[in-house]
Design a protein around this motif. Structure first.
Motif, mmCIF file in Angstrom:
data_model
loop_
_atom_site.group_PDB
_atom_site.id
_atom_site.type_symbol
_atom_site.label_atom_id
_atom_site.label_comp_id
_atom_site.label_asym_id
_atom_site.label_seq_id
_atom_site.Cartn_x
_atom_site.Cartn_y
_atom_site.Cartn_z
ATOM 1 N N ALA A 64 0.829 -1.205 0.000
ATOM 2 C CA ALA A 64 0.000 0.000 0.000
ATOM 3 C C ALA A 64 0.865 1.258 0.000
ATOM 4 O O ALA A 64 0.583 2.223 -0.736
ATOM 5 C CB ALA A 64 -0.928 -0.013 1.214
ATOM 6 N N ALA A 84 1.231 4.209 -2.849
ATOM 7 C CA ALA A 84 0.949 5.603 -2.509
ATOM 8 C C ALA A 84 2.082 6.529 -2.919
ATOM 9 O O ALA A 84 1.854 7.710 -3.211
ATOM 10 C CB ALA A 84 0.691 5.728 -1.012
ATOM 11 N N SER A 139 -1.259 -3.128 -2.715
ATOM 12 C CA SER A 139 -1.345 -2.191 -3.836
ATOM 13 C C SER A 139 -2.741 -2.194 -4.453
ATOM 14 O O SER A 139 -3.256 -1.151 -4.875
ATOM 15 C CB SER A 139 -0.291 -2.532 -4.893
ATOM 16 O OG SER A 139 -0.488 -3.842 -5.399
ATOM 17 N N TYR A 196 -4.998 -0.144 -2.184
ATOM 18 C CA TYR A 196 -4.703 1.289 -2.273
ATOM 19 C C TYR A 196 -5.214 1.864 -3.588
ATOM 20 O O TYR A 196 -5.667 3.019 -3.630
ATOM 21 C CB TYR A 196 -3.205 1.561 -2.149
ATOM 22 C CG TYR A 196 -2.924 3.046 -2.111
ATOM 23 C CD1 TYR A 196 -3.021 3.749 -0.921
ATOM 24 C CD2 TYR A 196 -2.621 3.745 -3.288
ATOM 25 C CE1 TYR A 196 -2.818 5.129 -0.896
ATOM 26 C CE2 TYR A 196 -2.420 5.115 -3.265
ATOM 27 C CZ TYR A 196 -2.521 5.800 -2.066
ATOM 28 O OH TYR A 196 -2.344 7.158 -2.041
ATOM 29 N N TYR A 233 -8.662 2.713 -3.017
ATOM 30 C CA TYR A 233 -8.713 3.863 -2.111
ATOM 31 C C TYR A 233 -8.473 5.159 -2.883
ATOM 32 O O TYR A 233 -9.162 6.161 -2.685
ATOM 33 C CB TYR A 233 -7.669 3.699 -1.011
ATOM 34 C CG TYR A 233 -7.409 4.960 -0.216
ATOM 35 C CD1 TYR A 233 -8.318 5.401 0.746
ATOM 36 C CD2 TYR A 233 -6.254 5.728 -0.446
ATOM 37 C CE1 TYR A 233 -8.092 6.581 1.454
ATOM 38 C CE2 TYR A 233 -6.028 6.898 0.254
ATOM 39 C CZ TYR A 233 -6.944 7.316 1.210
ATOM 40 O OH TYR A 233 -6.722 8.474 1.911
ATOM 41 N N GLU A 234 -7.511 5.116 -3.783
ATOM 42 C CA GLU A 234 -7.165 6.288 -4.583
ATOM 43 C C GLU A 234 -8.318 6.694 -5.482
ATOM 44 O O GLU A 234 -8.485 7.883 -5.809
ATOM 45 C CB GLU A 234 -5.921 5.977 -5.418
ATOM 46 C CG GLU A 234 -5.214 7.192 -5.973
ATOM 47 C CD GLU A 234 -3.895 6.820 -6.626
ATOM 48 O OE1 GLU A 234 -2.921 7.571 -6.461
ATOM 49 O OE2 GLU A 234 -3.841 5.754 -7.293
#
Length: 330
Positions: A115, A119, A197, A200, A203-204
């Motif tokens: 993650a 980021a 990953s 994330y 999430y992004e």
């Protein structure tokens, strides 16, 4: 405690157990398992405080005999399939909680690494997941159905395909333990970074909850049993690295057999995970409470079967042995 005092205190138990084993005296399975647990505890104590001693060699010999009697020469009943999962395996697995914890911690750490890498590096997700998957998911998000990938295949075909693939990953996690446990750790690392990953990425896109409530319906069991398969790989690898009082070949054989038992225990859970991914995960319209219920129930099942129940059985067996010893000495 001095070695002589330790031997004097437990000599009668050892002789009784050896007599049962060498003369094939019939005793209840629970009593035999209790004696075996106590002997292995004494063996561990002797390995720590009396290395290279006659006491250690003696206990090691009894332990080998006990292992053969319990797991090799006992008669197989028609209920063996059931008792393996309900009694034999959980009690057996209690001794490998440390390896399970190492596998879990390793997976958790590299999930965070995945993650964090996603980021801090805009290209990392594409490097790990591939341009094809990322572009497809972005298109699905644009079309308003970010989880469409779970709806594109026929339910049965998807369930079977996912189950077979998960078992393949588990076999890799186990067999790579041959590389002195490092291979197993590599498999854990690779899958954990991919998961970190992956999460994330959503999430992004502002879809962390949407992805988590969907993916973890099947992923709770799927990821858990991959970690358990990695535990089996560590058992195999550690048997080569740390033979203890056994020869390296003897230790390897025991580690391989124990690792295979752990793998066998995961098969029903992989089938459940495959079923959930093929038939349930696709229903992204289900209410949040139902998704959370499935995820929570799956986690509770894994924790109960692989952590709490084995430790409970081990405590029960030890208590029974103490009660027998108290009755014998009174």
């Amino acid at each position: 405690m001095r070695e002589a005092a330790f031997a004097k205190q437990n000599k009668d138990k050892w002789l009784r157990f050896e007599n049962v084993l060498r003369n094939n005296i019939q005793v209840p399975p629970d009593e035999l398992s209790a004696l075996y647990v106590e002997i292995t505890d004494h063996l561990s104590y002797a390995q720590t405080f009396y290395p290279k001693s006659n006491t250690l060699n003696y206990l090691n010999g009894i332990s080998v005999l006990a292992h053969q009697k319990i797991y090799k020469t006992k008669r197989e009943s028609r209920k063996r399939f059931i008792t393996f999962y309900t009694q034999e395996f959980p009690l057996f697995f209690a001794q490998y909680q440390k390896q399970l914890l190492i596998a879990f911690i390793t997976f958790a750490i590299f999930t965070i690494v995945g993650a964090y890498s996603a980021a801090t590096d805009g290209d990392f997700v594409r490097l790990i997941l591939g341009d094809g998957y990322v572009n497809m998911t972005l298109q699905n998000i644009e079309d308003g159905d970010p989880m469409r990938v779970y709806k594109e295949m026929n339910e049965l075909n998807m369930s079977l395909g996912i189950t077979i693939n998960n078992i393949r990953v588990a076999l890799m996690a186990f067999s790579f333990g041959l590389f002195l446990s490092l291979g197993t750790l590599f498999i854990i690392m690779r899958n954990a970074i991919m998961l970190g990953s992956f999460q994330y990425f959503f999430y992004e896109q502002g879809l962390l909850w949407e992805s988590a409530r969907t993916i973890w319906i099947h992923g709770t069991i799927e990821i858990s049993v991959i970690i358990i398969a990695a535990c089996a790989g560590l058992v195999l690898g550690n048997s080569i690295l740390f033979p203890g009082t056994y020869s390296r070949v003897q230790s390897f054989v025991r580690g391989a057999k124990d690792g295979v038992k752990i793998l066998i225990s995961t098969i029903p859970f992989f089938i459940i995970a495959g079923f959930l991914e093929g038939f349930v995960t696709r229903h992204t319209e289900m209410p949040d409470w139902l998704a959370v219920f499935i995820i929570g129930s799956s986690l509770a099942l894994i924790l109960f079967y692989y952590v709490f129940y084995p430790l409970k059985l081990k405590r029960k067996v030890r208590l029974q042995q103490k009660e027998r010893n108290a009755t014998t000495n009174s």
